[in-house]
Design an enzyme around this catalytic site. Sequence first.
Site, PDB file in Angstrom:
ATOM      1  CG  ASP A  48      -1.660   1.260   1.371  1.00  0.00           C
ATOM      2  OD1 ASP A  48      -2.283   1.600   0.290  1.00  0.00           O
ATOM      3  OD2 ASP A  48      -1.890   1.813   2.427  1.00  0.00           O
ATOM      4  CG  ASP A  99      -0.945   1.503   7.181  1.00  0.00           C
ATOM      5  OD1 ASP A  99      -1.333   1.548   5.724  1.00  0.00           O
ATOM      6  OD2 ASP A  99      -0.692   2.659   7.659  1.00  0.00           O
ATOM      7  CG  ASP A 135      -3.801  -2.095   2.844  1.00  0.00           C
ATOM      8  OD1 ASP A 135      -3.938  -1.671   1.820  1.00  0.00           O
ATOM      9  OD2 ASP A 135      -3.141  -1.105   3.873  1.00  0.00           O
TER      10      ASP A 135
END
Length: 774
Positions: free
Chosen positions: A464, A662, A666
Amino acid sequence: MSHSCCSHGAADQAATVIDPVCGMTVDPAKTPHHATHDHHEYHFCGARCRERFMAEPAKFLGPKEPEVAMPAGTIYTCPMHPEVRQEGPGSCPKCGMALEPAMPSLDDDDSEVRSLGRRLWTLVALTLPVFLVAMGPHLFGWMWPEPWASIARWGEATLATIVVLWGGAPFFARGWRSLKPWSPNMYTLIALGTGVAWLYSAIAILAPGWFPPSMRGMHGEVDVYFESAAVIVTLVTLGDFLELGARRRTGAALRGLLALVPKTARRIGKDGSEDDVPLEHLHAGDRVRVRPGEKVPADGTVLEGESHIDESMLTGEPMPAAKREHDKVTGGTQNQHGALVVRVDHVGADTVLSRIVMMVAEAQRSRAPLQRVADKVAAWFVPAVVVCALLAFAAWWMVGPQPALAHALVAAVSVLIIACPCALGLATPMSIMVASGRGAQAGVLFRDAAAIETLRDIDTLVFDKTGTLTEGKPALTQLRGFGVERAEALAFAAAVERPSEHPLAAAIVAAAEAENVAIPAVSGFQVAVGRGVSGRIDGHDVALGNARLMEHERVDIGAARDLVETWRAKGATAMFLAVDGRLAAALALADPVKVSTKPALQALHEAGVRLVMLTGDSEATAKAVASLLPIDEVHAGASPEDKAQIVNDLKKAGRRVAMAGDGVNDAPALAAADIGIGMGNGSDIAIESASVTLLKGDLAGIERARALSVATVKNIRQNLFFAFVYNAVGVPVAAGVLYPLLGLTLSPMIAALAMSLSSVSVVGNALRLRKASM
C-alpha cells in the site's frame, strides 16, 4: 446461608455446591475456601477463585448472559482442515477437533480457553510429582527405601493414570477418529506413544512376573515409563492451549472490525418520527439519521445534508471525503460534522465491512501452516512404526530365546517408545519459539510457522502507499506567498483552520506551531463543505480552500495556477489563501515518503524482488510517489476487493507474493497473499490479518525478516532430520537387529533415554537461532 449458582436445590439438600467463579463442584465441608457477601456464604474450589470473587462479586453473581445462538444455516469448519465444512457445529472427521464458525461473530466466548487452561494446570500439578518420583534417582541420586519405594511407585502409577486416561482422553479420541478416514496425524502418534508407554508400565507394575528375571530388580520390580506418558500428555495440552489462544486473538481482530458498526441506528419512520433501533432491525429502504460524530450504521445513499466522512478504516486514506445528496456511504465510517439522512441499501452480510471480514477469514483458513508437516509425514510414519513393532514382536516370539513372549513384548514396546513423537513434535515448535523471540528483538513478529516458511520464497512484494511507503498523514510541504510574508500567511492559514477537524487543517496548524508562528484568534468561522473554510482575523476577511471556494469568493488565482498544477502533478493537494478578497498565498500539502522507504525498496529490488504498489489514492498521486522510488508496477484507485483480486492474479501467474499494508482496506489483500506483512503503526485488523508484523513500521524490516526466515526454515529441517535419523537408527536397534551380531538388545529404559536425548538435540539446535544474524 450457603449459596451456589445452582437453581435445583439449596445447599442443605445436597452434599455439594457450585463454585460461582469457575463452575466446579465444591463440597462445603471439605473446602477451606469460603467467603461471605451480602449476608450469604459462598464456597470455592481454591484460593484463586475466592480472590477473584472478592475483587468483583457482582461479576460472578449477576445474571448470566444467555449464549448467543448462531443463525440457522451457519457454516462450520475445522481450524486444522479448512476443507471440512458443514452446516451446524460438530467434530472434524479427520482430527476430532471441534468445528468453529467459518464467519466470526461479534460474540466473544472464551469458555473453551478457560476450560483448557484449567485442564492444563491440573495436568501440571499431577505430572510434576510423577516426574520427580521417576527421575529423582537419576537426576539427584534419590534412593527410596522400602516401603517408601513401593508407595512412591504406586503413587506415580496412580497420578500418571489420571493424567493419561483423563488428560489424554481428547488425544486418544482424535487419534481414533483419524483412523476412520485413514489420515494419521500428530494425535495418532501421541495416542500411540502415550498409550503404549502407559499400558506397558501398567502391565509391568501389575504383573512383573511376565518379564524375564534380567529385567526385574532385587525386589522383583520392572522399570516403568509412566513419566514419559504423563509428560507427553501435559506438553501437548500446553501446545493446544497456546494454539487456541492464537486462534482467539485472530478472531478478536475480526470481531473488532465488526464492532466498528454501531449497535443501534436512529431510524426515521414514515410519519417523520425518529427512534433508536437495534442494527439487526434495519432493512434495505429504511431511512436513518446520522448526526455529527456518529458512525454510519449501514451501507447506503445520502438523501439529505452535507458532511465529511472519515473513511480511513475502509480506504486507508487520511483525507475525509465530502458527502452530499446521492453520494454513497459505507457502514462503520465516521461522520465528522453535519447531519445526514441516509437511505439504507445493504445490511448484514451484504455490507462492504462484512464482505471484508469474510474475505479475510476465508483467506486465513486457506493457508496450510508449516507446523502440520509432522501430520503429513505421519501418514506413512505411523504405519511404518506399527509394522516394525509387530515384526519385532513376531521375530522374537518365533525365534527368540526364552521367555520368548516376554522378549517379544519388550522389543515391541521398545520400538514404540523410541518412536514416540517427542522429537518430531518439538522440531517445529521449538524453532518457531526461538525464532519468534529473536525476531521480536529486531522488531519483526511472525504470527505462525507458515509465515516463516513462505517469506523466504517471495519474488513479488505488493504494498500500500499511505502509511506503508509514506508517513500516513498529510504535512505542509510548500507555501508560496503573493505579496505576503510566509510567517504572516501561515499565521492566517493556521488561525482559520484551527477550529476545523479536517486532517489538512491539523497539518497546517502543526506546521505553524513547528515554526513558532503566533496564531491569532478567528471569529465568524464558517465551513463550506467540499470547498474550504473562512473567518475574520484581526479585521481581515480570510478564506482558505480549493479553487471552487476562490471562485465563490471571486478571488483571482491566476498568478498561482501554474505553480499549483506543478504541485498537483507531484501528488500534492493544493489550497489557496485569500485575504480581503485577494490571493495571499498558495499551499501544498502531501503525505511525505518515509526516509527509510527508498533504501529498503532498493535493497529488495537488487535482491530480485518485483515491487508493486496498490493504493486507493488517485492515479496522479500514486504515480508521483512511484516516480521517487524503484517501483515496477502501479495500481491506483484500488478498492479492498480490487487489491485482493490483483494479489490473486499475481499468484495465478506463478508469483510468490508478499503484501505489506497498514489499513483495514489492505486486510483482504494481506490475507490473500502468500505472506501478509502488517505495519506496527497500522490498524489492528491489518496487523492481525498479516502473517508478519513490522513493529517499527519500517520496510527495512522485510529484509531482516527474510534473513530470519531462511535461518529458521533451515533449522527446522535440521531438527526434522535429527528426529527422523534418530528413528531410522533407533527403531531397528530397538527391534533387535544387533542381537544376532553383538548379542545386544535395547531395553525400554534405554529407549526412553534415547527418546529424551533426541528431544534435547532438537532443543539445543533450535536455541542456536538466538544468535541468528538479521
